[in-house]
Scaffold this motif. Sequence first.
Motif, mmCIF file in Angstrom:
data_model
loop_
_atom_site.group_PDB
_atom_site.id
_atom_site.type_symbol
_atom_site.label_atom_id
_atom_site.label_comp_id
_atom_site.label_asym_id
_atom_site.label_seq_id
_atom_site.Cartn_x
_atom_site.Cartn_y
_atom_site.Cartn_z
ATOM 1 N N LYS A 281 13.470 46.704 65.457
ATOM 2 C CA LYS A 281 12.048 46.609 65.109
ATOM 3 C C LYS A 281 11.250 45.803 66.128
ATOM 4 O O LYS A 281 10.055 45.582 65.952
ATOM 5 C CB LYS A 281 11.894 45.958 63.736
ATOM 6 C CG LYS A 281 12.385 46.818 62.585
ATOM 7 C CD LYS A 281 11.514 46.641 61.378
ATOM 8 C CE LYS A 281 11.929 47.647 60.308
ATOM 9 N NZ LYS A 281 11.293 47.314 59.019
ATOM 10 N N ALA A 282 11.918 45.381 67.184
ATOM 11 C CA ALA A 282 11.324 44.406 68.094
ATOM 12 C C ALA A 282 10.557 45.062 69.234
ATOM 13 O O ALA A 282 11.075 45.938 69.923
ATOM 14 C CB ALA A 282 12.413 43.501 68.655
ATOM 15 N N PHE A 283 9.325 44.603 69.424
ATOM 16 C CA PHE A 283 8.492 45.008 70.557
ATOM 17 C C PHE A 283 8.178 43.757 71.366
ATOM 18 O O PHE A 283 7.751 42.742 70.820
ATOM 19 C CB PHE A 283 7.201 45.668 70.078
ATOM 20 C CG PHE A 283 7.403 47.006 69.438
ATOM 21 C CD1 PHE A 283 7.231 48.178 70.167
ATOM 22 C CD2 PHE A 283 7.788 47.104 68.106
ATOM 23 C CE1 PHE A 283 7.416 49.418 69.591
ATOM 24 C CE2 PHE A 283 7.983 48.340 67.509
ATOM 25 C CZ PHE A 283 7.800 49.506 68.259
ATOM 26 N N LEU A 284 8.396 43.852 72.665
ATOM 27 C CA LEU A 284 8.223 42.702 73.543
ATOM 28 C C LEU A 284 6.890 42.783 74.279
ATOM 29 O O LEU A 284 6.562 43.803 74.882
ATOM 30 C CB LEU A 284 9.375 42.668 74.558
ATOM 31 C CG LEU A 284 9.358 41.551 75.610
ATOM 32 C CD1 LEU A 284 9.483 40.183 74.944
ATOM 33 C CD2 LEU A 284 10.484 41.761 76.620
ATOM 34 N N LYS B 225 12.635 43.539 57.467
ATOM 35 C CA LYS B 225 12.517 44.858 56.819
ATOM 36 C C LYS B 225 11.142 45.081 56.218
ATOM 37 O O LYS B 225 10.752 46.223 55.951
ATOM 38 C CB LYS B 225 13.596 45.023 55.752
ATOM 39 C CG LYS B 225 13.574 43.990 54.644
ATOM 40 C CD LYS B 225 14.701 44.233 53.656
ATOM 41 C CE LYS B 225 14.750 43.168 52.563
ATOM 42 N NZ LYS B 225 15.115 41.840 53.094
ATOM 43 N N ARG B 226 10.368 44.017 56.014
ATOM 44 C CA ARG B 226 9.019 44.184 55.454
ATOM 45 C C ARG B 226 8.030 44.724 56.475
ATOM 46 O O ARG B 226 6.951 45.175 56.109
ATOM 47 C CB ARG B 226 8.485 42.834 54.949
ATOM 48 C CG ARG B 226 9.198 42.233 53.781
ATOM 49 C CD ARG B 226 8.348 41.161 53.102
ATOM 50 N NE ARG B 226 8.084 40.016 53.943
ATOM 51 C CZ ARG B 226 6.877 39.680 54.403
ATOM 52 N NH1 ARG B 226 5.826 40.428 54.134
ATOM 53 N NH2 ARG B 226 6.721 38.602 55.140
ATOM 54 N N PHE B 227 8.386 44.664 57.766
ATOM 55 C CA PHE B 227 7.409 44.955 58.818
ATOM 56 C C PHE B 227 7.701 46.287 59.510
ATOM 57 O O PHE B 227 8.851 46.697 59.666
ATOM 58 C CB PHE B 227 7.397 43.828 59.846
ATOM 59 C CG PHE B 227 7.004 42.495 59.261
ATOM 60 C CD1 PHE B 227 5.669 42.213 58.983
ATOM 61 C CD2 PHE B 227 7.962 41.538 58.965
ATOM 62 C CE1 PHE B 227 5.298 40.997 58.435
ATOM 63 C CE2 PHE B 227 7.600 40.316 58.418
ATOM 64 C CZ PHE B 227 6.259 40.044 58.153
ATOM 65 N N ASP B 228 6.618 46.929 59.937
ATOM 66 C CA ASP B 228 6.755 48.140 60.749
ATOM 67 C C ASP B 228 7.076 47.801 62.193
ATOM 68 O O ASP B 228 7.728 48.582 62.891
ATOM 69 C CB ASP B 228 5.449 48.944 60.707
ATOM 70 C CG ASP B 228 5.071 49.349 59.294
ATOM 71 O OD1 ASP B 228 5.914 49.972 58.629
ATOM 72 O OD2 ASP B 228 3.956 49.018 58.868
ATOM 73 N N ALA B 229 6.619 46.655 62.646
ATOM 74 C CA ALA B 229 6.865 46.231 64.026
ATOM 75 C C ALA B 229 6.840 44.710 64.077
ATOM 76 O O ALA B 229 6.059 44.062 63.369
ATOM 77 C CB ALA B 229 5.806 46.799 64.964
ATOM 78 N N VAL B 230 7.710 44.150 64.909
ATOM 79 C CA VAL B 230 7.737 42.709 65.128
ATOM 80 C C VAL B 230 7.509 42.476 66.621
ATOM 81 O O VAL B 230 8.287 42.937 67.457
ATOM 82 C CB VAL B 230 9.075 42.086 64.686
ATOM 83 C CG1 VAL B 230 9.053 40.580 64.923
ATOM 84 C CG2 VAL B 230 9.356 42.394 63.217
#
Length: 775
Positions: free
Chosen positions: A156-159, A131-136
Amino acid sequence: MTGRVALVIPWYGEDQPGGAERQAREVAMRLAKRGHQVEVFTTCSRSFQSSWSNDFFAIGEELDAGVRVHRFPVDHRREGRFNAINKRLLELSADELLPGIPPVGQQDEDIFVNENINSTALVAELKQQAKRFDAVLFTPYLYGTTLNGLPQIADKAFLIPCLHDEAYAYLPVCAHIFRSAKGILYLSEGEELLAHRLYGPAIATKGFVVGSGVELFGPDSSSQAVDDSSLPQGPFVLVLGRRDATKNTDLVVQAFKNFRKDSKNSSMKLVLAGPGPMSYDDRASGVHDLGLVDDSTKLALLRAATALFQPSKNESYSRVMMEGWACRKPVVVNGDCDATAIAVDKSGGGFSARTLSEWTEAFCRLEKMPAGGCERLGCLGHDFARSVANWDSVISRYESFLGLCEMSEQSSIPPRVHWKVRAIHQVLPNLAYGDAISDSALTLRDFLRRRGVKSNIFVQFIDKRMAHQAEVFQANLIHAGDGLVYHHSIGSALTPYVVEHNGPRVLNYHNITPPRFFEPYDEDFARLLSDGLDELHNLASSFDSAWGVSQFNVKDLFDAGFNDVHCLPLIVDPAKWAEPADEGMMRALREDGRKNILFVGRLAPNKCQHDLVEMISALTRLAPDARLCIVGDGEADHPYVQYVTQRISSLGLENDVLISGQVSHSVLQAFYRTADVYVSMSEHEGFGVPLIEAMWFDVPVVAFKSSAIPETLGDAAVMFTSKQDMDSIAALIKVILTDVDIRRRIRSAQRRNRERFTARQLEPLYEQLIGEVFQ
């Protein structure tokens, strides 16, 4: 605006030798230099080459070039079980790897995932901190940290997959992470194309090619000192990278020796540089294997080489190709590798080869090139590479796609509109499973609801599979003053109510098949079509506006006397294919090795399935492994269906034509995913949704040029204007089946064309036209 980004990778550090690890560290450091808060979640394992069960680095945090790195202990693993499955996967041949068909069973896949490099502690902490991140960002795709971690925080996950055409990519668990990720960042257009082929078009709208940078485009690259004291003398072709059979080193070495054998007076040499388990050095044959070299020697080799050869056919991105172009050298690549071949084709910075003879000819072509030829190709490649492999541009694309800069800030929630009507409902004769008109009504309803507008669908007849999507029409369910959209494609008992409704009305016209097509087979239905056409003329004065789904349909509306007429094409959304394709049908259509020629549409005289039968009769004489698949509803006792089946029998094509009838969504997807060419002989289409669907599955389309088909296909497909010579049409299809370069060019054009029918392109037009009527 700065953002918070997490990056998840099994191994991380300055001395990591792998391409994915190097790429990840560059991205992390350069995002941090732009002011973003970047944190890395990685394991304590040392590297890919080290033990995956033992911790080398200390557990905890460290700071690396402005990036906070969190290291977590690796899980204990049963290495022997993993190695057995891994060995089995690596031994599979290319012919045994079929998209949508698992290469191993579920139990073996579970072993591959659970005995991979994993860190339970890393995943647990990531879930707590996400939750702290804009993108993981997760990279690469095939390790446990991605396979087990990404689904836990998919929203929030980007591959960043670094995808190769290898056995691992065919595992269902890998398909799952591609479908689960919020977004996918590709290193090349070829990598994106491979992902679509493996996992279907549902992932198409959430992917973006960001590329990867090359340091040689930096501001000080031209002044870097190089050591050229040990360089081979005279002209040479350079091959950079790992030296082994998997990278096709054997192929290019043999091709060079064949070239030297045929060109005894040539002074050309072949220079290999990079890590590898064996040496190919053979100075007597002109092969210089330098092994692993340092960066200054590599740069000296690039600047002195005549050309760079990249023979590998398994690349998601080729850094060395971009480095060659950075030094203005022509590049020869493997034509079977989309990641490199597409770049060469688009840039003009070289050419491609596939077979041993073609690679041998590549050396000949290079030596015979006129003065200035190499420089010209190298400069074309340089201009292309500068636009796609400059790190500043690459990081800007990351920022834009991840929403880390003000220019990319967009709300995912559509704006709430302020149309004056209380509700906008739709009326149509029936809602049917898999029907294009029904799908368009659902798309419009969802569009309206997302904008806060009350909207329902009312029909006379509901397919039981669609019962939850509509209501049976009752006049009291629609209030006076509500807006109505009436879908007109055939005569309907609902028309009088719509005409008398007290509120704004729009007619959405999907076209009516000319009765002449049905008159020889079904006079009653032909009469119903005729009534629908007559009714269209009578409706011209009863609607505030009319929409046609194509300009072909718009002409009909003008001819019928409508005045306020607009073209509103159908949205064809690839996200509808999110569920996996039917595995049993995938196996049935692929495992026998036949080439599948597909047509999708109900069996009807205007669709001309009888001409498809004539076509496959001609094609099987040229390509005996070809099979025609006709997917669509059709009653077995209908005269036209009987005519088609009798023709199949009379031509002896019972084993070469498959008529499926109406199928489920997952089975239809299996037909699209296994199709080699889509062929339409239809002589009347108001739009042709399956044509665009085929394009989303990257199936080359060949079509008879009629009705709205040229408008729908644009310049993206191969069309013919006569059916008189089926042998010529069959020969055309045979070329498309067998010529890789032609297929690649057709697919490239189709990928551009299909974007015209996405929600992103069409929703502003929907907003405008709806607002004009219902404001």
